[in-house]
Design a protein around this motif. Structure first.
Motif, PDB file in Angstrom:
ATOM      1  N   GLN A  13       9.302 -10.742  -2.357  1.00 24.60           N
ATOM      2  CA  GLN A  13      10.538 -11.352  -2.804  1.00 24.60           C
ATOM      3  C   GLN A  13      11.507 -11.450  -1.614  1.00 24.60           C
ATOM      4  N   PRO A  14      12.377 -12.442  -1.604  1.00 23.27           N
ATOM      5  CA  PRO A  14      13.370 -12.519  -0.522  1.00 23.27           C
ATOM      6  C   PRO A  14      14.202 -11.245  -0.453  1.00 23.27           C
ATOM      7  N   HIS A  15      14.476 -10.808   0.772  1.00 21.02           N
ATOM      8  CA  HIS A  15      15.257  -9.587   0.976  1.00 21.02           C
ATOM      9  C   HIS A  15      16.078  -9.749   2.255  1.00 21.02           C
ATOM     10  N   PRO A  16      17.145  -8.965   2.421  1.00 21.75           N
ATOM     11  CA  PRO A  16      17.974  -9.102   3.628  1.00 21.75           C
ATOM     12  C   PRO A  16      17.156  -8.878   4.891  1.00 21.75           C
ATOM     13  N   CYS A  17      17.368  -9.725   5.876  1.00 18.61           N
ATOM     14  CA  CYS A  17      16.653  -9.606   7.148  1.00 18.61           C
ATOM     15  C   CYS A  17      17.104  -8.352   7.877  1.00 18.61           C
ATOM     16  N   SER A  18      16.147  -7.631   8.451  1.00 23.36           N
ATOM     17  CA  SER A  18      16.449  -6.394   9.182  1.00 23.36           C
ATOM     18  C   SER A  18      17.041  -6.664  10.559  1.00 23.36           C
ATOM     19  N   TYR A  19      16.948  -7.905  11.049  1.00 23.58           N
ATOM     20  CA  TYR A  19      17.321  -8.195  12.421  1.00 23.58           C
ATOM     21  C   TYR A  19      18.496  -9.135  12.575  1.00 23.58           C
ATOM     22  N   LEU A  20      18.669 -10.050  11.631  1.00 27.29           N
ATOM     23  CA  LEU A  20      19.731 -11.049  11.747  1.00 27.29           C
ATOM     24  C   LEU A  20      20.648 -10.968  10.535  1.00 27.29           C
ATOM     25  N   GLU A  21      21.935 -10.831  10.799  1.00 29.01           N
ATOM     26  CA  GLU A  21      22.904 -10.764   9.711  1.00 29.01           C
ATOM     27  C   GLU A  21      22.965 -12.092   8.960  1.00 29.01           C
ATOM     28  N   ASN A  22      23.193 -11.976   7.675  1.00 26.84           N
ATOM     29  CA  ASN A  22      23.354 -13.144   6.801  1.00 26.84           C
ATOM     30  C   ASN A  22      22.091 -14.004   6.738  1.00 26.84           C
ATOM     31  N   HIS A  23      20.946 -13.390   7.019  1.00 25.47           N
ATOM     32  CA  HIS A  23      19.670 -14.076   6.878  1.00 25.47           C
ATOM     33  C   HIS A  23      18.847 -13.381   5.793  1.00 25.47           C
TER      34      HIS A  23
END
Length: 235
Positions: A13-23
């Motif tokens: 499932q889509p989840h917050p990116c660990s490396y780029l904010e707001n991705h």
């Protein structure tokens, strides 16, 4: 040889990116019940897959392709002046291979490293369960390389053996030994080990141009980036 078209994959499932904010990130996983032998692991690595614990995965974001798989062409690698200094500075260390395992010594070093370097990420706070599931999966591919000064453990490089190279899975080290640049030294040592085994490449995982924490990967040249199904040199 396993037919790649017959493999089963699952998309997270889509989840917050660990490396780029707001991705938002989506990950493609090989089905965990799929037997993985050395030829299959090598083929998937050449296609940009990585291992985390028992899972082989690759970013699969529909509107973003910023995570780029990287590898070092070790036969052409020549350390620069700073890297040669780091190699010389750590020539007093002994490196010993060990099977993946949980020990209190490893875990104490891991905790100190995570608390110092990744206190703002999803790996903090560290736990025994996290260490075991992420790193201490005893399989046919993985080795813990211990870096010691006498009896003192300074670093552990977790590395997978591939038919087409070595894969640098993770390294944790004594952050108090700043002068040694142990993270850099661990990569330089793995480059040398890849050469000793007469293998072509050290796989370094993903690189994101906009991510400061990943910028160190382009300091090792020649570095190759996966574009589609083809590896290209970063100029």
């Amino acid at each position: 040889m396993t037919d790649l078209n017959k493999l089963v994959f699952y998309k997270s499932q889509p989840h917050p990116c660990s490396y780029l904010e707001n991705h938002v990130s989506t990950t493609l996983f090989l089905a965990p019940d799929q037997p993985v032998d050395a030829p299959l692991y090598a083929r998937l690595s050449a296609l940009g897959f990585r291992r985390s614990g028992e899972f082989l995965y690759r970013p699969h974001c529909e509107q973003c392709n910023k995570c780029i798989p990287t590898r070092i062409a070790v036969s052409e690698f020549i350390p620069n002046r700073q890297q040669r200094k780091i190699l010389n500075r750590n020539s007093d260390l002994t490196v010993t291979p060990q099977r993946p395992q949980f020990t209190e010594e490893y875990f104490a070093l891991y905790c100190e490293y995570i608390a110092a370097r990744h206190y703002d990420g999803d790996m903090y706070p560290p736990s025994r369960e996290q260490f075991i599931s992420f790193l201490a999966q005893d399989n046919d591919f993985c080795t813990f390389f211990e870096f010691r000064k006498g009896d003192q453990l300074l670093a552990v490089a977790v590395c997978d053996q591939l038919l087409n190279g070595l894969s640098a899975i993770y390294t944790f080290y004594d952050v108090e030994e700043e002068r040694r640049s142990l993270g850099t030294f661990a990569i330089l040592w793995q480059i040398q080990e890849t050469l000793r085994q007469n293998l072509p490449a050290l796989y370094l995982g993903y690189w994101i141009r906009e991510c400061r924490k990943m910028s160190y990967k382009t300091q090792y040249r020649p570095i190759e980036l996966l574009a589609g199904q083809h590896w290209q040199r970063l100029s």
